[in-house]
Design an enzyme around this catalytic site. Sequence first.
Site, PDB file in Angstrom:
ATOM      1  N   ASP A  25     -29.118  -4.734  18.101  1.00 53.44           N
ATOM      2  CA  ASP A  25     -27.800  -4.174  18.543  1.00 53.44           C
ATOM      3  C   ASP A  25     -27.377  -4.734  19.749  1.00 53.44           C
ATOM      4  OD1 ASP A  25     -25.390  -2.489  18.201  1.00 53.44           O
ATOM      5  OD2 ASP A  25     -26.209  -1.032  19.532  1.00 53.44           O
ATOM      6  N   ASP A  27     -24.138  -3.336  22.256  1.00 52.67           N
ATOM      7  CA  ASP A  27     -23.787  -2.293  23.157  1.00 52.67           C
ATOM      8  C   ASP A  27     -24.643  -1.225  23.369  1.00 52.67           C
ATOM      9  OD1 ASP A  27     -21.098  -3.675  23.286  1.00 52.67           O
ATOM     10  OD2 ASP A  27     -20.252  -2.379  22.386  1.00 52.67           O
ATOM     11  N   ARG A  90     -21.692  -3.178  15.670  1.00 49.39           N
ATOM     12  CA  ARG A  90     -20.312  -2.709  15.297  1.00 49.39           C
ATOM     13  C   ARG A  90     -19.488  -2.450  16.737  1.00 49.39           C
ATOM     14  NH1 ARG A  90     -21.998   2.799  12.329  1.00 49.39           N
ATOM     15  NH2 ARG A  90     -22.253   3.446  14.376  1.00 49.39           N
ATOM     16  N   LYS A 129     -24.230  -0.138   9.109  1.00 53.56           N
ATOM     17  CA  LYS A 129     -25.424  -1.283   9.611  1.00 53.56           C
ATOM     18  C   LYS A 129     -26.126  -1.886   8.344  1.00 53.56           C
ATOM     19  CE  LYS A 129     -24.909  -1.629  14.382  1.00 53.56           C
ATOM     20  NZ  LYS A 129     -25.673  -1.649  15.382  1.00 53.56           N
TER      21      LYS A 129
END
Length: 191
Positions: A25, A27, A90, A129
């Site tokens: 991921d 962020d 995302r 996800k």
Amino acid sequence: PCRRAQPTSLMRLASTMLPRLVVFDLDACCWYPEMYMLRSGSPFAATDDPRVRVSSGGERVRLLGAVREIWQELHGSARFAETRVAVASRCDVPPWARELLQSYAIEDGTTMWDVAESGNLVEIYKGSKKTHFRALHDKTAIPYESMLFFDDDPSNIYDVASLGVTCVLTPDGVTREKWEQGLSEFAATGS
């Protein structure tokens, strides 16, 4: 210029206990702050610190934990010559995330974007996800059980683990401890 170390037969044997795909991921996992927290974004400028970029409004975005060193290891170590690297995010502002991936150099001339196969293994969009992982599976033909995933969001960990992926929660970003934990947990699955 993306260079990969060449595996030896001994390294191929050892790699059977390593993931074939490591997915990150972005962020609050690879960098902070998260893109939605920035008041300004592109263009991002380099600083004297290779772990820090500055937005057009002067806001600093820094790589967390041992992210840079882990990506270096994945890219340059013969131990990981059979392992591919991907992104599943995302992020609220995908163009900013893509720019940062292309900006953060992990070593001379090689960026995070390069390591993720020149962006081919970068999935950045809203939604579950699971959708990101299905896309990565379709692109790589790597079984979910041969994947290792790092994310700071417990709901993403829960969803992706249901596919058979080994998942590690990273509330403080990808640290050396979380990296080693992930490798150990993956090896314990016998995938």
